[in-house]
Motif scaffolding. Sequence first.
Motif, PDB file in Angstrom:
ATOM      1  N   PRO A  61       0.841  -1.208   0.000  1.00 39.05           N
ATOM      2  CA  PRO A  61       0.000   0.000   0.000  1.00 39.05           C
ATOM      3  C   PRO A  61       0.866   1.243   0.000  1.00 39.05           C
ATOM      4  N   ILE A  69       1.393   4.440   1.697  1.00 38.07           N
ATOM      5  CA  ILE A  69       1.049   5.197   2.902  1.00 38.07           C
ATOM      6  C   ILE A  69       2.019   6.378   2.950  1.00 38.07           C
ATOM      7  N   PRO A 105      -5.177   6.396   9.011  1.00 37.00           N
ATOM      8  CA  PRO A 105      -5.648   5.034   8.737  1.00 37.00           C
ATOM      9  C   PRO A 105      -7.171   4.975   8.581  1.00 37.00           C
ATOM     10  N   GLU A 133      -7.292   0.239   3.406  1.00 35.34           N
ATOM     11  CA  GLU A 133      -6.082   0.293   2.594  1.00 35.34           C
ATOM     12  C   GLU A 133      -5.988  -0.921   1.668  1.00 35.34           C
ATOM     13  N   SER A 138      -6.271  -6.238   8.100  1.00 36.76           N
ATOM     14  CA  SER A 138      -6.570  -5.255   7.058  1.00 36.76           C
ATOM     15  C   SER A 138      -7.270  -5.943   5.901  1.00 36.76           C
TER      16      SER A 138
END
Lengths: 1000, 505
Positions: B161, B163, B169, B173, B493
């Motif tokens: 991902p 970031i 957050p 994601e 996630s």
Amino acid sequence: MKQQLNARIKRTVFSGIMLFAVFVLYGQNPVQGTVTSASDGAPIPGVNVIIKGTAQGTATDFDGNFTINASPDNVLVFSFLGYKTLEQTVGNQTTMTIVLEEDAAALDEVVVVGYGTARRSDLTGALTSVSSRDFDKQPLNDVSQALQGRAAGVQVTQTSGAPGGNFKIRIRGANSITGSNEPLYVIDGQFASINTINVNDIQSMEVLKDASSTAIYGTRGANGVILITTKTGRSGKPKFDVDLFTGISNITQKLDLMNAAEFAEGVNFSDGTEVFTAQEIADLRANGGEDWQELLFQTAHFNNIQLSASGGSDAVDYYISGNYYDAGGTVVDHQMFRRLNLRTNLNAKLSDKIKVGLNFNVGQTKATGIRADLGVGLSFDPTTPAFDDNGDYNFNSIKNLATSQTNPLVAAENNVRRNINDRISINGNFNWDILDNLVFNTSGGLVKTDIHNNAYAPLISSGSGRADVDNIYRTNLYNTNRLTYTPDIGEDHSLKIDAIHELVIDRSNSVFITATDFFTDLVTYKDLSAANVQTVANNESKRELESFLGRVNYAFMNKYLLTASFRADGSSVFQKDKWGYFPSGSLAWKISEEDFLKNNETLNNLKLRLSYGEVGNQGINVFGTRSRAVLGLAVNYPFDGTDVTGVAPSNRISNPDLTWEKTKQINIGLDLGLFNSVVDLSFDYYKKNTTDLLLDTQLPPFVGPTNKFVNAGEVENKGFEITLDARILQNDKWNVTSTLSITGNKNKVLSLNDDVQFLVVGDVIRANTFPVNPTRVEVGLPISSFRGYVFEGVYQLGEETEAAQFNKAPGDAKYRDVNGDGLITTDDIVTVGDGNPDFIWGWNWDISYKNWNLNFLLTGSQGNDIYNLQRGRLMALGAQQFHAVHGDYRNRWTSTNPSNIPSGRDGTEILSSQFIEDGSYMTMKNIALSYNVDPDVLDKFGLDGLRLYASAENLFILTDYTGFDPEATASVSNEDADIGIDYNTYPINRSFTFGINVKF
Amino acid sequence: MNRIYNILFLFGMVMLVNVSCLDLEEDTSSLLQVGQIASEADIEANISPIYISVRRTNNDPHFLRTATYGADDITTWIAGNKAPLRVFDRFDYGSGENSDINWLPVAWDNYWRTIYYCNTLIEGLKTATASEALVKLADAEARVFRAHAYLNLVKIYGNVPLILDGYLPTGEEQRATVLENYQQIESDLLIAEVSLPTPGSESTGRASAGFAKTVLADLYLTWAGWPVKDNSKYAMAAAKAKEVIDYNHYTLLPIEELWTFEGAMSTETVFSVRYPADESRWGSQGTAFTFHQGRGFSDCFPELRFFNDFPEGPRKDYTFLLDIPNRNAPGGVITPRNPPTIPWEDSDRGHPMYRKYVFAEDLTVISRPVNFRPYDLYRYAEVLLIYAEAQARVGENASSIEALNQVKRRAAGLPYSVPNATVDVATATPNEIVDEKGWELAAENKRWFDLVRTERVAEMAAKRDPSEPVTLVRMPTSAQYIAPIPFESISLSKLVQNPEGFKIQ
């Protein structure tokens, strides 16, 4: 003898004055008498003697004697707590002999409730009392022992056998997943840690369980409340009580580990090379090698001395006690635990309307020495002796086998630890009867705790010397103001209204110093300047709670009872939503007071109770909602050799919206007394729903910060509690009573954040030990559900093809391909167990025959699983272990021994159902036999009582569990999300005690 | 009535007493706000943790390299606690299995922590009040380390991902593609190379433009190979490496000085992480690369075939240790046993050790061999070999052959800048240069990535010495080129595990 003489003189003088006084005042006929107890014939001091229909009265003196002026037609009423009230007409008697019967039903017993007292018969909520009568026959050193098995709905688990005791107490299960589930302890009205009290000073404990009882404690009531009342003096002559006991402890059992020769064969097998020659193995077989369990465990001794003096006059009473307790550890080496305690409880009647009281308690605990690391010790190489031929330590395994860790004796025998914990608690109260029906009570107090933890690891165990000095100072201040109004609203009605305001302020200051790189071991932690590197951290915090409470108790016809309360709590730890509001209400119906049951011979008590309430949990730390920058040595970087101060971002995301966790609880209870309470049964069913759970959630590591506190989800606890009291046999010689309590609790996660199906919490166990958390919190399951692969044995010869599909071979572990995709991946990890018991129970028997008494307590737990990860480690799994040492490895799979114990080097999972075991057990928690020396004999020595006793703790445990013992492992940490994991637990002990109790 | 009034008054008093006595506010004066980066001092304080994070990442080479054991320059102990390392040494992964083993998350967690620290600084700098020059410099420093962390993540685990600074957050994601990751890394490095000081002018121990350009050259070389295989990037890799060479700042040290303490703070060092002079922190390279017999952990040692093929000469002597130290630690002090060394064939692991990581070991701090020697992320020899290979891919020239020959000369113990017919070559295939790089940078956490991008993992696995104790469960294919994403991140996630989640572009 002298004392007796003194007492006689005092008594004579006292009686004379009394006689003189009554003659002068009334000129009525004096009536003299003695009040004794029906059960043992002993005189009862302090019995109220009142002329019925008047306010005139007196009380019996220390020998049970009374004198009162009364006319022949007067009726005297004799009443005393715990005895049936007796009425007797004076008639022409001048000397009366009164025998009071103990009130077994105890319905009129006054019990302590939140911010007040109540008659047991008037209770509308769920409350369990444990009186000192229930446990004073057993030698105890910790409050938890007094509660264990004796109060339905209370689960007391001994988490470690370390001296000083480590217990976990849960009331009606765990509501919170990451918040605290510790009950609130209130000692004589003061909020304090349970560790601050000496068990021998306890008069009674009341456990508040349902929301109508606990809602009065608002944000701190969700986990239940334990009210502790300490002893007070009674008016009468000074009484001295001396109790001494001493004993020894050993661990209950050892583990089945391989001997040195078996281990050496195992190493040759697993390494596939001849690490040990046949000759070396033969020598080990002949000479035995090292039995590390023999070195790690030892017999420990403990001693307890309790002295108390109590007494008083009409105006002042006192209770003074001192306690000394010391205990050694059953795991080597120099561990010693010592506790000192001094208590003074004073009460004074300043006038008819004003009473004041002061309780003062000081104590110190000292814990010294460190124990061997059992995880390392048990897994250490048995072919390496602890010491070499010169008597020096073999620092590591000679051939680098089993574990690369250091000889467990090195730290245990050389490291220094000295932890001192000083406590002072002062608690005063002022009670003013403003009017007949209006009482103002204010109380306030201070608990001050100073914690000094000092440790030093010398050069030999730490390489360069390391000292830790922690100084923590905590103060807790509180003030409670209460107004109680009991208006007269007619004969059939009774009403009581309480209004309360309360403030609680907790402050904490701490300094943590670490020093490393010492050039000498001489000064240890006492002079840190001998260290090259010193780092200091400190913090300061304050927590405030302000509350307003109101409560109404209403009774109609003494049959229909109603209690309603409301509390508003404001707390400083939440940023926005500071105020929480907690209502409760309860109803009770004394069916046995209805006409159709009133004089029923069989059924003397029948009461139905119903309650509902809302309570909260503010179980987060100060600054728990905020993200805090990380400072310190760990973030300082030496660009040119010298550290530059750094600031790293927080690993926590701030949550300014965080607020209370709320628990709504409904309780239905039934109290039943049969045959004048020969049998008493109490049954409660409850259902608790906790919402807005305070969850310390883990975030996936890639997003940056790793933790966030949120309010989310719902957990349900429902269960039942049964308490059965029976007076089985009561006559001149025999007195047999028995109490059985059974608690069942089912815990289930109903929902989590949004659409999340599970969360990972309870990081304590994992911490670099397991790649996957052994438990997780999943919707539809109890909060501690064990995760792992499903173990299906070992691939056998002939299963090569099937094994090859999973890159395995015969001898390798076989796991279930749950999703059938032809691969064993994390998708095949399922729930393999549950650490929560179906029910727990305790069965206490008290059997007296003449002067002998036998008191024993059986406790048990049924239906809980234990994740025996300790066994996994001893089977060479996990990051720290090289070779198996566990006895099961003898039966490892080979082509000629087609067992189901995997012997392949690769692909064996520690987190699998292979290590799930049934943790059900039954244990003889405590058995005590005592002998009371005859009063005739005692008189000759001027004694009031002499009791000799011998007892055993954990005499036997019946269980299928293969670890040390199922109780200690039922909670290796205080995290309720990790319940039932056995990893590095300190086994609990079997103790034998001998003691003597003298009263004079 | 009076009485009732009195009662009401008292009730009121009780309820009101001290009402406003507590304000119920937390005293936050002791809290340092996160991301509050304004002054020069704030900036300096926020840079330090980035370097710490990079050092922590490289502190324990055995953990960091878990997913790279498929390379032919390293193998591990057949027994003991090395099962997670053997998973990769044996190629027992590739379809999502073994994502939950110990040590696999170490590289993942460490690189992401560095990214988080960099993101926090980059975001905070947007509102900083310090001088523009300082803000730009700090921004460049954060970007070069962010880029370096992303590049390593993509090399090990495939696409990850994105970031970036200012990110909050969401729980939603998803993995970007490999190409998107490369583009992001490139954009950070293009900013960093402009703002960072030229090599030699940076503050001691700090990143220079030479470091940014080297990472960029490494990125382009990777970009040109598997999985994106954009051959146009070879020329860019060569050009970028040439820019580093053309600084004329970097040199090759004599081989006997290379692995000394000073060798990692020399002009051969492009960037290295440092340990404090007070010896309060140290690296575990010595422990990981030493056998148990020598008080180490036997995590990492050369495969026999790699050792046997390694060209003889001074470089081989400084790379491998053939006499295995034989020590114990009575009283916690490392002490030689008798005999003090054992020939590698008879040692407890039956392999040679890597000498380069124990050359400057310290045996006096704890009862294990440790290192205070700074740890190189890149050294000049690698820059020369990136240039030589990348140029060879698009058409070798005199200067690219010279770059290769400089490395060969130094390896032979000769002055590297003086042509020498005994070692110089006139031409070299890209694979020959990759192999030269394998030897030069043996066990320096480079070989696996070179084999993956050149798709030569199976070729090397096929040549594995049959007497190697750790045996393969399969011949590797491209399914083994990337490691499974650590289970924790998958389970917490919506990321999709490899191979389903692997998206190239």
